[in-house]
Design a protein around this motif. Structure first.
Motif, PDB file in Angstrom:
ATOM      1  N   ALA A  80       0.827  -1.203   0.000  1.00  0.00           N
ATOM      2  CA  ALA A  80       0.000   0.000   0.000  1.00  0.00           C
ATOM      3  C   ALA A  80       0.862   1.253   0.000  1.00  0.00           C
ATOM      4  N   ILE A  81       0.581   2.146  -0.945  1.00  0.00           N
ATOM      5  CA  ILE A  81       1.267   3.435  -1.010  1.00  0.00           C
ATOM      6  C   ILE A  81       0.230   4.529  -0.798  1.00  0.00           C
ATOM      7  N   VAL A  82       0.463   5.388   0.182  1.00  0.00           N
ATOM      8  CA  VAL A  82      -0.415   6.535   0.367  1.00  0.00           C
ATOM      9  C   VAL A  82      -0.046   7.590  -0.673  1.00  0.00           C
ATOM     10  N   LEU A  83      -1.066   8.109  -1.359  1.00  0.00           N
ATOM     11  CA  LEU A  83      -0.889   9.203  -2.315  1.00  0.00           C
ATOM     12  C   LEU A  83      -1.876  10.283  -1.901  1.00  0.00           C
ATOM     13  N   SER A  84      -1.390  11.338  -1.272  1.00  0.00           N
ATOM     14  CA  SER A  84      -2.291  12.281  -0.623  1.00  0.00           C
ATOM     15  C   SER A  84      -1.778  13.709  -0.713  1.00  0.00           C
ATOM     16  N   THR A  85      -2.695  14.658  -0.520  1.00  0.00           N
ATOM     17  CA  THR A  85      -2.302  16.064  -0.405  1.00  0.00           C
ATOM     18  C   THR A  85      -1.952  16.390   1.040  1.00  0.00           C
ATOM     19  N   PHE A  86      -2.251  15.498   1.969  1.00  0.00           N
ATOM     20  CA  PHE A  86      -2.049  15.754   3.391  1.00  0.00           C
ATOM     21  C   PHE A  86      -0.755  15.113   3.879  1.00  0.00           C
ATOM     22  N   ASP A  87       0.057  15.897   4.589  1.00  0.00           N
ATOM     23  CA  ASP A  87       1.306  15.362   5.133  1.00  0.00           C
ATOM     24  C   ASP A  87       1.374  15.533   6.651  1.00  0.00           C
ATOM     25  N   GLU A  90      -0.196  12.558  11.788  1.00  0.00           N
ATOM     26  CA  GLU A  90      -1.120  11.463  12.089  1.00  0.00           C
ATOM     27  C   GLU A  90      -1.325  10.556  10.887  1.00  0.00           C
ATOM     28  N   TYR A  91      -1.285  11.109   9.700  1.00  0.00           N
ATOM     29  CA  TYR A  91      -1.425  10.303   8.496  1.00  0.00           C
ATOM     30  C   TYR A  91      -0.102   9.636   8.128  1.00  0.00           C
ATOM     31  N   VAL A  92       0.984  10.413   8.131  1.00  0.00           N
ATOM     32  CA  VAL A  92       2.282   9.876   7.728  1.00  0.00           C
ATOM     33  C   VAL A  92       2.701   8.727   8.630  1.00  0.00           C
ATOM     34  N   PHE A  93       2.774   8.991   9.940  1.00  0.00           N
ATOM     35  CA  PHE A  93       3.264   7.972  10.862  1.00  0.00           C
ATOM     36  C   PHE A  93       2.228   6.884  11.109  1.00  0.00           C
ATOM     37  N   VAL A 130       9.862  15.166   1.189  1.00  0.00           N
ATOM     38  CA  VAL A 130       9.307  15.884   2.337  1.00  0.00           C
ATOM     39  C   VAL A 130       8.999  14.913   3.476  1.00  0.00           C
ATOM     40  N   VAL A 131       8.376  13.795   3.141  1.00  0.00           N
ATOM     41  CA  VAL A 131       8.018  12.800   4.148  1.00  0.00           C
ATOM     42  C   VAL A 131       9.270  12.158   4.730  1.00  0.00           C
ATOM     43  N   ALA A 132      10.250  11.848   3.895  1.00  0.00           N
ATOM     44  CA  ALA A 132      11.489  11.239   4.377  1.00  0.00           C
ATOM     45  C   ALA A 132      12.204  12.163   5.354  1.00  0.00           C
ATOM     46  N   ALA A 133      12.257  13.447   5.036  1.00  0.00           N
ATOM     47  CA  ALA A 133      12.908  14.411   5.921  1.00  0.00           C
ATOM     48  C   ALA A 133      12.183  14.504   7.256  1.00  0.00           C
ATOM     49  N   ARG A 134      10.852  14.488   7.215  1.00  0.00           N
ATOM     50  CA  ARG A 134      10.080  14.548   8.458  1.00  0.00           C
ATOM     51  C   ARG A 134      10.293  13.297   9.288  1.00  0.00           C
ATOM     52  N   LEU A 135      10.375  12.153   8.629  1.00  0.00           N
ATOM     53  CA  LEU A 135      10.589  10.895   9.349  1.00  0.00           C
ATOM     54  C   LEU A 135      11.937  10.905  10.058  1.00  0.00           C
ATOM     55  N   VAL A 136      12.985  11.290   9.347  1.00  0.00           N
ATOM     56  CA  VAL A 136      14.321  11.327   9.946  1.00  0.00           C
ATOM     57  C   VAL A 136      14.363  12.304  11.110  1.00  0.00           C
ATOM     58  N   ALA A 137      13.765  13.479  10.937  1.00  0.00           N
ATOM     59  CA  ALA A 137      13.756  14.476  12.007  1.00  0.00           C
ATOM     60  C   ALA A 137      13.030  13.945  13.233  1.00  0.00           C
ATOM     61  N   ASN A 138      11.930  13.251  13.010  1.00  0.00           N
ATOM     62  CA  ASN A 138      11.158  12.705  14.130  1.00  0.00           C
ATOM     63  C   ASN A 138      11.951  11.631  14.864  1.00  0.00           C
ATOM     64  N   LEU A 139      12.637  10.779  14.125  1.00  0.00           N
ATOM     65  CA  LEU A 139      13.409   9.710  14.751  1.00  0.00           C
ATOM     66  C   LEU A 139      14.577  10.270  15.560  1.00  0.00           C
TER      67      LEU A 139
END
Length: 211
Positions: A80-87, A90-93, A130-139
């Protein structure tokens, strides 16, 4: 080689039509079905047997995060791949913790989308920049601490490697810090993933930090 079978799940018909036309020109991809929400997707997925589901995050009746959690349990072979306008987080993680193979924003290019579909069908994780950068920052803000499910299955060295992966360290960095080869690091990571029943480094990082 058979084309990648894709299910489109989005509550906007115009978006589904656009995605179908975009993917129809690709020889390696075949759109085998559409659904307007998660419940509709679950009703058809057993019959059409897709390899990949492109899923919108926000939909009526059943949103993308809930659908992905259901797919992970009921149809684990579907990437499953999310394809969305929302980042939003709560949706990403929520999607990644639920087992999503990727998260893309709808402003991605057609080439990026096609590549993501093919890569996800091979078991790879695909994230927009954008999502990858947010993930790394969160970790990095929330380093792994304490215990986690399956920790007792790991050796002391595997636990060290797992915690470094969760902190965002690359194999080369881990190898240098532990005075071992990159090949040994890769072997440890593979062993950790197998023992914990996880697909990749992204899921491992989330598994260790989501405490």
């Amino acid at each position: 080689m058979s084309p990648v079978r894709v299910l489109l799940v989005d509550d906007q018909e115009l978006m589904r039509q656009g995605l179908r036309k975009l993917l129809a020109i690709e020889e390696d991809i075949e759109v085998v079905g559409e659904a307007a929400d998660g419940e509709a997707a679950l009703e058809v997925i057993g019959r059409i047997r897709p390899d990949v589901a492109l899923v919108d995050a926000r939909m009526p009746r059943m949103d993308g995060v809930e659908l992905i959690n259901r797919l992970t349990v009921e149809h684990p072979s579907v990437a499953a791949i999310v394809l969305s306008t929302f980042d939003e987080d709560e949706y990403v993680f929520g999607a990644l913790r639920g087992g999503a193979a990727g998260y893309l924003l709808k402003d991605c290019t057609p080439d990026e989308l096609v590549s993501a579909v093919v890569r996800a069908s091979r078991g790879e994780t695909v994230l927009s920049s954008v999502v990858a950068a947010r993930l790394v920052a969160n970790l990095r803000r929330a380093p792994a601490r304490g215990t986690f499910p399956g920790q007792d299955l790991l050796s002391a060295r595997e636990l060290e490697v797992a915690r470094m992966v969760a902190a965002g360290a690359a194999n080369r960095e881990i190898a240098a810090r532990l005075f071992i080869t990159e090949g040994t690091v890769k072997n440890h990571v593979s062993s950790v993933l197998r023992k914990l029943g996880l697909r990749d480094r992204t899921q491992l990082a989330l598994h260790l930090t989501d405490r």
